[in-house]
Scaffold this motif. Structure first.
Motif, PDB file in Angstrom:
ATOM      1  N   ASN A   7       0.812  -1.206   0.000  1.00 29.30           N
ATOM      2  CA  ASN A   7       0.000   0.000   0.000  1.00 29.30           C
ATOM      3  C   ASN A   7       0.850   1.264   0.000  1.00 29.30           C
ATOM      4  OD1 ASN A   7      -2.489  -1.366   0.057  1.00 29.30           O
ATOM      5  ND2 ASN A   7      -2.365  -1.629   2.275  1.00 29.30           N
ATOM      6  N   VAL A   8       0.262   2.331  -0.516  1.00 21.96           N
ATOM      7  CA  VAL A   8       0.919   3.630  -0.554  1.00 21.96           C
ATOM      8  C   VAL A   8       0.120   4.591   0.315  1.00 21.96           C
ATOM      9  CG1 VAL A   8       1.721   5.529  -2.011  1.00 21.96           C
ATOM     10  CG2 VAL A   8       1.735   3.187  -2.899  1.00 21.96           C
ATOM     11  N   TYR A   9       0.836   5.359   1.138  1.00 23.57           N
ATOM     12  CA  TYR A   9       0.204   6.251   2.087  1.00 23.57           C
ATOM     13  C   TYR A   9       0.710   7.678   1.909  1.00 23.57           C
ATOM     14  CZ  TYR A   9      -1.312   2.087   4.653  1.00 23.57           C
ATOM     15  OH  TYR A   9      -1.896   0.902   5.011  1.00 23.57           O
ATOM     16  N   MET A  10      -0.143   8.624   2.238  1.00 26.57           N
ATOM     17  CA  MET A  10       0.302   9.999   2.422  1.00 26.57           C
ATOM     18  C   MET A  10       0.548  10.189   3.903  1.00 26.57           C
ATOM     19  SD  MET A  10      -1.471  13.578   1.188  1.00 26.57           S
ATOM     20  CE  MET A  10      -0.818  15.162   1.751  1.00 26.57           C
ATOM     21  N   ILE A  11       1.718  10.751   4.237  1.00 26.90           N
ATOM     22  CA  ILE A  11       2.066  10.875   5.651  1.00 26.90           C
ATOM     23  C   ILE A  11       2.214  12.321   6.109  1.00 26.90           C
ATOM     24  CG2 ILE A  11       3.093   8.591   5.809  1.00 26.90           C
ATOM     25  CD1 ILE A  11       5.836   9.830   5.560  1.00 26.90           C
ATOM     26  N   ALA A  12       2.282  13.277   5.167  1.00 26.75           N
ATOM     27  CA  ALA A  12       2.372  14.677   5.571  1.00 26.75           C
ATOM     28  C   ALA A  12       2.094  15.566   4.376  1.00 26.75           C
ATOM     29  CB  ALA A  12       3.748  14.997   6.154  1.00 26.75           C
ATOM     30  N   GLY A  13       1.666  16.779   4.667  1.00 31.20           N
ATOM     31  CA  GLY A  13       1.440  17.758   3.614  1.00 31.20           C
ATOM     32  C   GLY A  13       1.598  19.159   4.152  1.00 31.20           C
ATOM     33  N   GLY A  14       1.829  20.081   3.254  1.00 31.68           N
ATOM     34  CA  GLY A  14       1.946  21.479   3.646  1.00 31.68           C
ATOM     35  C   GLY A  14       1.652  22.376   2.460  1.00 31.68           C
ATOM     36  N   ALA A 222       3.181  17.192  -0.800  1.00 29.95           N
ATOM     37  CA  ALA A 222       2.683  15.991  -0.138  1.00 29.95           C
ATOM     38  C   ALA A 222       3.804  14.974  -0.073  1.00 29.95           C
ATOM     39  CB  ALA A 222       1.489  15.416  -0.897  1.00 29.95           C
ATOM     40  N   ILE A 223       3.987  14.348   1.077  1.00 29.42           N
ATOM     41  CA  ILE A 223       4.998  13.301   1.237  1.00 29.42           C
ATOM     42  C   ILE A 223       4.282  11.962   1.252  1.00 29.42           C
ATOM     43  CG2 ILE A 223       6.835  12.366   2.676  1.00 29.42           C
ATOM     44  CD1 ILE A 223       7.226  15.195   3.809  1.00 29.42           C
ATOM     45  N   LEU A 224       4.663  11.089   0.320  1.00 26.16           N
ATOM     46  CA  LEU A 224       4.079   9.756   0.189  1.00 26.16           C
ATOM     47  C   LEU A 224       5.108   8.717   0.585  1.00 26.16           C
ATOM     48  CD1 LEU A 224       2.133  11.563  -1.451  1.00 26.16           C
ATOM     49  CD2 LEU A 224       1.915   9.711  -3.096  1.00 26.16           C
ATOM     50  N   ALA A 225       4.621   7.580   1.074  1.00 23.78           N
ATOM     51  CA  ALA A 225       5.542   6.553   1.547  1.00 23.78           C
ATOM     52  C   ALA A 225       4.920   5.172   1.445  1.00 23.78           C
ATOM     53  CB  ALA A 225       5.949   6.829   2.998  1.00 23.78           C
ATOM     54  N   SER A 226       5.793   4.161   1.445  1.00 26.89           N
ATOM     55  CA  SER A 226       5.345   2.778   1.511  1.00 26.89           C
ATOM     56  C   SER A 226       4.779   2.508   2.901  1.00 26.89           C
ATOM     57  CB  SER A 226       6.513   1.834   1.244  1.00 26.89           C
ATOM     58  OG  SER A 226       7.520   1.991   2.230  1.00 26.89           O
ATOM     59  N   GLU A 227       4.091   1.410   3.047  1.00 23.95           N
ATOM     60  CA  GLU A 227       3.402   1.112   4.306  1.00 23.95           C
ATOM     61  C   GLU A 227       4.368   1.037   5.480  1.00 23.95           C
ATOM     62  OE1 GLU A 227      -0.069  -1.881   5.978  1.00 23.95           O
ATOM     63  OE2 GLU A 227       0.848  -2.247   4.027  1.00 23.95           O
ATOM     64  N   SER A 234       4.359   8.395  10.857  1.00 26.11           N
ATOM     65  CA  SER A 234       3.085   9.065  11.062  1.00 26.11           C
ATOM     66  C   SER A 234       2.155   8.230  11.918  1.00 26.11           C
ATOM     67  CB  SER A 234       2.403   9.338   9.706  1.00 26.11           C
ATOM     68  OG  SER A 234       1.120   9.887   9.909  1.00 26.11           O
ATOM     69  N   GLY A 235       1.566   8.891  12.919  1.00 30.16           N
ATOM     70  CA  GLY A 235       0.576   8.202  13.725  1.00 30.16           C
ATOM     71  C   GLY A 235      -0.749   8.066  13.014  1.00 30.16           C
ATOM     72  N   LYS A 236      -0.961   8.905  11.971  1.00 31.97           N
ATOM     73  CA  LYS A 236      -2.217   8.863  11.227  1.00 31.97           C
ATOM     74  C   LYS A 236      -1.953   8.957   9.730  1.00 31.97           C
ATOM     75  CE  LYS A 236      -5.712  10.506  14.469  1.00 31.97           C
ATOM     76  NZ  LYS A 236      -6.771  11.522  14.676  1.00 31.97           N
ATOM     77  N   PRO A 237      -1.308   7.948   9.148  1.00 31.77           N
ATOM     78  CA  PRO A 237      -1.160   7.968   7.691  1.00 31.77           C
ATOM     79  C   PRO A 237      -2.512   7.782   7.025  1.00 31.77           C
ATOM     80  CG  PRO A 237      -0.480   5.837   8.543  1.00 31.77           C
ATOM     81  CD  PRO A 237      -0.777   6.706   9.741  1.00 31.77           C
ATOM     82  N   TYR A 373      -5.631  19.080   1.767  1.00 27.64           N
ATOM     83  CA  TYR A 373      -6.897  19.297   2.461  1.00 27.64           C
ATOM     84  C   TYR A 373      -7.602  17.959   2.729  1.00 27.64           C
ATOM     85  CZ  TYR A 373      -6.811  24.392   1.705  1.00 27.64           C
ATOM     86  OH  TYR A 373      -6.505  25.733   1.730  1.00 27.64           O
ATOM     87  N   ALA A 374      -7.599  17.059   1.742  1.00 27.99           N
ATOM     88  CA  ALA A 374      -8.230  15.746   1.921  1.00 27.99           C
ATOM     89  C   ALA A 374      -7.510  14.948   3.010  1.00 27.99           C
ATOM     90  CB  ALA A 374      -8.237  14.982   0.605  1.00 27.99           C
ATOM     91  N   PHE A 375      -6.208  15.041   3.027  1.00 24.09           N
ATOM     92  CA  PHE A 375      -5.386  14.357   4.034  1.00 24.09           C
ATOM     93  C   PHE A 375      -5.754  14.831   5.433  1.00 24.09           C
ATOM     94  CE2 PHE A 375      -1.258  14.594   6.432  1.00 24.09           C
ATOM     95  CZ  PHE A 375      -1.061  13.234   6.609  1.00 24.09           C
TER      96      PHE A 375
END
Length: 419
Positions: A7-14, A222-227, A234-237, A373-375
């Motif tokens: 899976n691919v996750y978003m872990i942060a954005g700004g 947006a920072i994306l990462a593997s599972e 991130s506590g809330k990916p 915003y969705a994140f």
């Protein structure tokens, strides 16, 4: 595309505050400001990022070729893989999907998607002239086809075909500008009425000044990462559940009539007499949504999607997108806004933070802004980033972001899910 890397996750954005004019910070500094926010929020360092995808629409607007490489160097990623994506108004959304693909393919474990535009470096008329080059430069452009005229044509046809009204279009503007009143990043928060929109200057009938999005300076990332990596930072990916994209002819006159690409909750009888897509609907948007829904296992978007960030460069485009995304039947988009279904307390809130209409449209950054915003919505952290819970959707589980280029030549839909 099959995900060969889990899976691919978003872990942060700004993002930066989108502005009409920002001469103090050039595009590189805007990118750094947005990235600094994301790194601080995630606890990551720049060395933790393995590569990047940059998004900007126009070399003409920046006055600089290969601006992505310059930004990459400025933020400390020189020497790592990077590529530039350009796809008109869909640039940011396509770049976000490209970063997803870098992770899904196993090429990287972490990837930064960032977008920027400094549109104020040219005047409004020159900016519109550059944007008009996103039409066929040999056919449409010489006829003086600015984009507002194209969308006025499509809005007129939507009104003729389905009975959509100027008042319903104005309701979109009122909603989005009103939502932006609670968004400190937004360029144009306004408490306006339907009459204010209807009485604003006509740009190309039926489209008026307050039906049109803004030209903005700004950046988003947006920072994306593997599972495995996502769980360590991130506590809330947020899971990027699926992506979908499609394309169409550049010229509206080249689009053939055919049958509506049906979603699982639709049947042919619903559209027995509809000539599709004509110039009233965006076939590429429907096909992108259909692909994303299929990959995400969504059988009824009206019941399974909790909110959406939709492309609303024009109020008519948001109404068209309600239908393309399957939030309502084709022809019911005007009623969808009139019934309040896309309001913050509606069954599918749309553009909760103001959309392109009010948050702004720094073209290369816009699709990534939507992802941020969705994140935050899916994390349930809107209060942390926007200063209050006023714009937080209640208990969201799944949302979509939707990017759109030209008159629907490129479209991208990404499904994101809380975990």
């Amino acid at each position: 595309m099959e995900n060969s890397h889990g899976n691919v996750y978003m872990i942060a954005g700004g993002m930066t505050h989108f502005k009409k004019i920002n001469f103090n910070d050039d595009f590189r500094l805007n990118v750094k400001h947005s990235l600094d926010y994301a790194l601080k929020d995630s606890g990551m360092k720049i060395g933790d990022i393995e590569g990047s995808v940059s998004a900007y629409f126009s070399d003409h607007l920046q006055g600089q070729l290969i601006a992505g490489a310059m930004s990459n160097d400025f933020i400390g990623l020189a020497g790592k893989p990077s590529k530039r994506i350009e796809g008109g108004g869909a640039t940011g959304g396509l770049a976000f999907q490209t970063a997803y693909e870098e992770i899904a393919s196993g090429t990287m474990d972490t990837c930064l998607a960032y977008g920027f535009e400094n549109m104020s470096h040219v005047g409004t008329w020159r900016g519109n002239d550059i944007i008009a080059l996103g039409s066929d430069a040999s056919f449409d452009y010489p006829l003086g086809g600015f984009y507002t005229a194209y969308y006025a044509l499509m809005a007129t046809r939507h009104m003729y075909e389905f009975g959509t009204t100027e008042k319903q279009m104005a309701m979109v503007s009122v909603k989005n500008h009103g939502n932006a009143m609670y968004n400190p990043y937004a360029q144009a928060p306004m408490d306006i009425t339907v009459d204010d929109v209807l009485k604003s200057p006509v740009v190309s009938s039926p489209i008026k000044m307050l039906d049109i999005c803004l030209m903005s300076d700004g950046a988003a990332c947006a920072i994306l990462a593997s599972e495995e990596v996502a769980k360590s930072y991130s506590g809330k990916p947020v899971l990027i559940k699926s992506i979908g994209s499609s394309s169409d002819t550049m010229r509206l006159a080249d689009r053939p009539f055919g049958t509506v690409p049906l979603l699982p909750n639709e049947n042919p009888e619903m559209y027995r007499n509809l000539k599709y897509p004509g110039v009233h609907s965006f076939r590429a948007g429907r096909l992108a949504a259909k692909m994303a829904y299929r990959k995400a296992g969504i059988s009824n978007p009206q019941k399974e999607i909790d909110f959406a960030e939709l492309y609303d460069a024009y109020t008519s485009a948001e109404i068209q997108a309600y239908e393309d995304m399957g939030f309502c039947q084709y022809g019911q988009g005007g009623k969808f806004i009139e019934d309040g279904r896309s309001m913050l307390d509606g069954d599918i809130p749309v553009n909760m933070e103001g959309g392109l209409q009010a948050s702004g449209h720094a073209i290369g950054a816009t699709g990534i802004m939507q992802a941020v915003y969705a994140f935050w919505q899916l994390q349930g952290t809107v209060h942390k980033h926007l200063g209050s819970n006023r714009l937080q959707v209640k208990n969201p589980h799944m949302g979509i972001i939707h990017s759109h280029a030209g008159t629907g030549a490129y479209e991208a839909v990404t499904v994101m899910e809380a975990v």
